[in-house]
Design an enzyme around this catalytic site. Structure first.
Site, PDB file in Angstrom:
ATOM      1  N   ASP A   9       7.832  14.162 -74.133  1.00 20.54           N
ATOM      2  CA  ASP A   9       7.121  13.155 -74.903  1.00 20.54           C
ATOM      3  C   ASP A   9       7.975  12.816 -76.120  1.00 20.54           C
ATOM      4  OD1 ASP A   9       4.866  11.637 -76.029  1.00 20.54           O
ATOM      5  OD2 ASP A   9       4.737  13.320 -77.443  1.00 20.54           O
ATOM      6  N   LYS A 194       0.960  10.307 -67.097  1.00 19.72           N
ATOM      7  CA  LYS A 194       2.324  10.841 -67.099  1.00 19.72           C
ATOM      8  C   LYS A 194       2.568  11.771 -65.910  1.00 19.72           C
ATOM      9  CE  LYS A 194       3.153  10.390 -72.072  1.00 19.72           C
ATOM     10  NZ  LYS A 194       3.635  11.043 -73.306  1.00 19.72           N
TER      11      LYS A 194
END
Length: 266
Positions: A9, A194
């Site tokens: 991230d 994700k």
């Protein structure tokens, strides 16, 4: 275990509070790539707002990838080729707009490389500054949204958004709804997060789930943290999420990503 992929991230994880990659993180990421590990950026950010960071890390030299818009797009860093994209129909975005009016929330989406907004709000300006994307203020959100888009964001002060979010989640059917920052409630197409896009990319590259490390800090990272063979939070993780990772490392301001690489890859 020999890990073959490191998925990071960006905001509040790889990037410090100044939105920079520390020299220590860069050094260890370079070492990981030299050792043959795929380094992949996975962010709620739009694709254009990830590219400069990806090149700063030399991901293009290793033929690596980015997961942008919370996984709604998978693209090659070097060529910009899109391997996967899942948008929401404009009619669904119009419905989300109606909900924003009903609940007195701000809403944005992305059309033609611009952030589309009908209202003025400090967090809309923040998104434009954060991503470097131009903000287009329009008189009619619905008229401006003439085509599909990969993501919408509801924006409000954190205290109010926290109260309204459960109600919105009950009203929004067939979409994925998550938070990235306390003032952003992000909506993508159903099945898009994700983890789902990470799984697609891993299959494309022939990498097993157990060979993946994922590092994050917020709700929109939770799916990939739970999916990866090793799920890692940085220490500034949203407090209620701490229990869901395998490991917690130093914060985004204290080179947590470098710690992951040093402990588990090199």
């Amino acid at each position: 275990m020999k890990y073959k992929m490191l998925v990071l991230d960006m905001d509040d994880t790889l990037l410090n509070d100044n939105h920079e990659i520390s020299e220590k993180n860069k050094h260890f990421i370079s070492q990981a790539q030299a050792a043959g590990v795929w380094v992949v950026l996975a962010s709620g950010r739009p694709t254009p707002a990830m590219q400069s960071y990806a090149r700063e890390l030399n991901l293009h030299q290793y033929g690596s990838y980015m997961l942008s818009y919370n996984g709604a797009v998978i693209s090659e860093v070097n060529t910009g080729k899109v391997l996967f994209e899942q948008s929401m129909p404009k009619e669904d975005i119009h419905t989300l707009y109606d909900l924003s009016v009903e609940h007195k929330l701000h809403i944005i989406t992305y059309i033609d490389g611009q952030i589309i907004a009908e209202t003025d709000f400090k967090y809309i300006d923040f998104e434009s500054q954060l991503t470097g994307m131009p903000l287009k203020k329009v008189p009619s959100f619905k008229e401006a949204v003439y085509t599909s888009s990969v993501k919408c964001i509801f924006l409000e002060e954190p205290e109010r958004l926290q109260v309204v979010a459960p109600l919105l989640q009950s009203q929004i059917k067939g979409k994925n709804v998550t938070t990235s920052k306390p003032f952003f409630l992000e909506v993508t197409e159903f099945g898009i997060d994700k983890a789902a896009s990470l799984e697609r990319l891993a299959k494309h590259l022939g990498i097993n789930q157990s060979e993946i490390i994922a590092v994050g800090n917020a709700n929109n990272d939770l799916s990939m943290i739970e999916y990866a063979g090793l799920g890692v939070w940085v220490d500034n993780v949203t407090p209620e999420l701490r229990e869901y990772a395998d490991v917690i490392v130093a914060s985004n301001n204290n080179d947590g990503v470098a710690e992951v690489i040093e402990r588990f890859i090199l």
